[in-house]
Motif scaffolding. Structure first.
Motif, PDB file in Angstrom:
ATOM      1  N   GLU A   1       1.370   3.919  -3.078  1.00 58.14           N
ATOM      2  CA  GLU A   1       0.660   5.135  -2.679  1.00 58.14           C
ATOM      3  C   GLU A   1      -0.835   5.058  -2.992  1.00 58.14           C
ATOM      4  O   GLU A   1      -1.366   5.779  -3.836  1.00 58.14           O
TER       5      GLU A   1
ATOM      6  N   ARG B   1       0.833  -1.208   0.000  1.00 59.07           N
ATOM      7  CA  ARG B   1       0.000   0.000   0.000  1.00 59.07           C
ATOM      8  C   ARG B   1       0.865   1.255   0.000  1.00 59.07           C
ATOM      9  O   ARG B   1       0.639   2.189  -0.760  1.00 59.07           O
ATOM     10  N   GLU B   2       1.873   1.269   0.854  1.00 55.32           N
ATOM     11  CA  GLU B   2       2.752   2.428   0.941  1.00 55.32           C
ATOM     12  C   GLU B   2       3.607   2.589  -0.310  1.00 55.32           C
ATOM     13  O   GLU B   2       3.839   3.707  -0.771  1.00 55.32           O
TER      14      GLU B   2
ATOM     15  N   THR C   1      -4.866   3.902  -1.058  1.00 54.82           N
ATOM     16  CA  THR C   1      -5.582   3.715   0.200  1.00 54.82           C
ATOM     17  C   THR C   1      -5.831   2.228   0.452  1.00 54.82           C
ATOM     18  O   THR C   1      -5.788   1.412  -0.480  1.00 54.82           O
TER      19      THR C   1
END
Length: 102
Positions: A40, A36-37, A42
Motif C-alpha cells: 500500500e 506496490r499494492e 505509491t
C-alpha cells in the motif's frame, strides 16, 4: 554487554523498506505493481525505497517487456536475505534482552 539495538540494520529498519524487504523475503521475485499494492504505497515512494535498497545491494531490479509494456521485477539478493535475517534476529534479541533486564 552491548545492547542488541546496535545490531539493527539502519537501511532495513525504516518502516517502508522493512515492509518491502519482508514482502520480498517471502517470494523469489515480485513485480513492481504487485509489491506496490501489497504494501500500500505509491509508485514514486516505492521507486525511491527500491533505489536505496538497490544501492545497498539488498534488492535486484530486473526489467522486461510483456508485449510492448515494460515490467519491473524485484528480488532480494543473497546479501539482502542475510541482512534481513540478521535484522530479525536483532529485533528478537531486543525483546529477549528487555525481558531479562527489566
Amino acid at each position: 554487554m552491548t545492547h542488541p539495538r546496535k545490531s539493527l540494520n539502519s537501511v532495513i529498519h525504516a518502516p517502508l523498506r522493512f515492509s518491502i524487504v519482508a514482502a520480498l523475503a517471502s517470494v523469489d521475485e515480485a513485480d513492481f505493481k504487485t509489491l506496490r499494492e501489497a504494501i500500500e504505497i505509491t509508485d514514486s515512494a516505492l521507486s525511491k525505497q527500491i533505489t536505496l535498497l538497490e544501492q545497498a545491494s539488498y534488492v535486484k531490479v530486473r526489467k522486461t517487456f510483456v508485449g510492448k509494456r515494460p515490467r519491473t521485477w524485484l528480488s532480494l539478493t543473497n546479501e539482502g536475505r542475510t541482512a534481513f535475517t540478521r535484522h530479525l534476529t536483532a529485533l528478537r534479541e531486543i525483546v529477549d534482552w528487555s525481558a531479562a533486564n527489566l
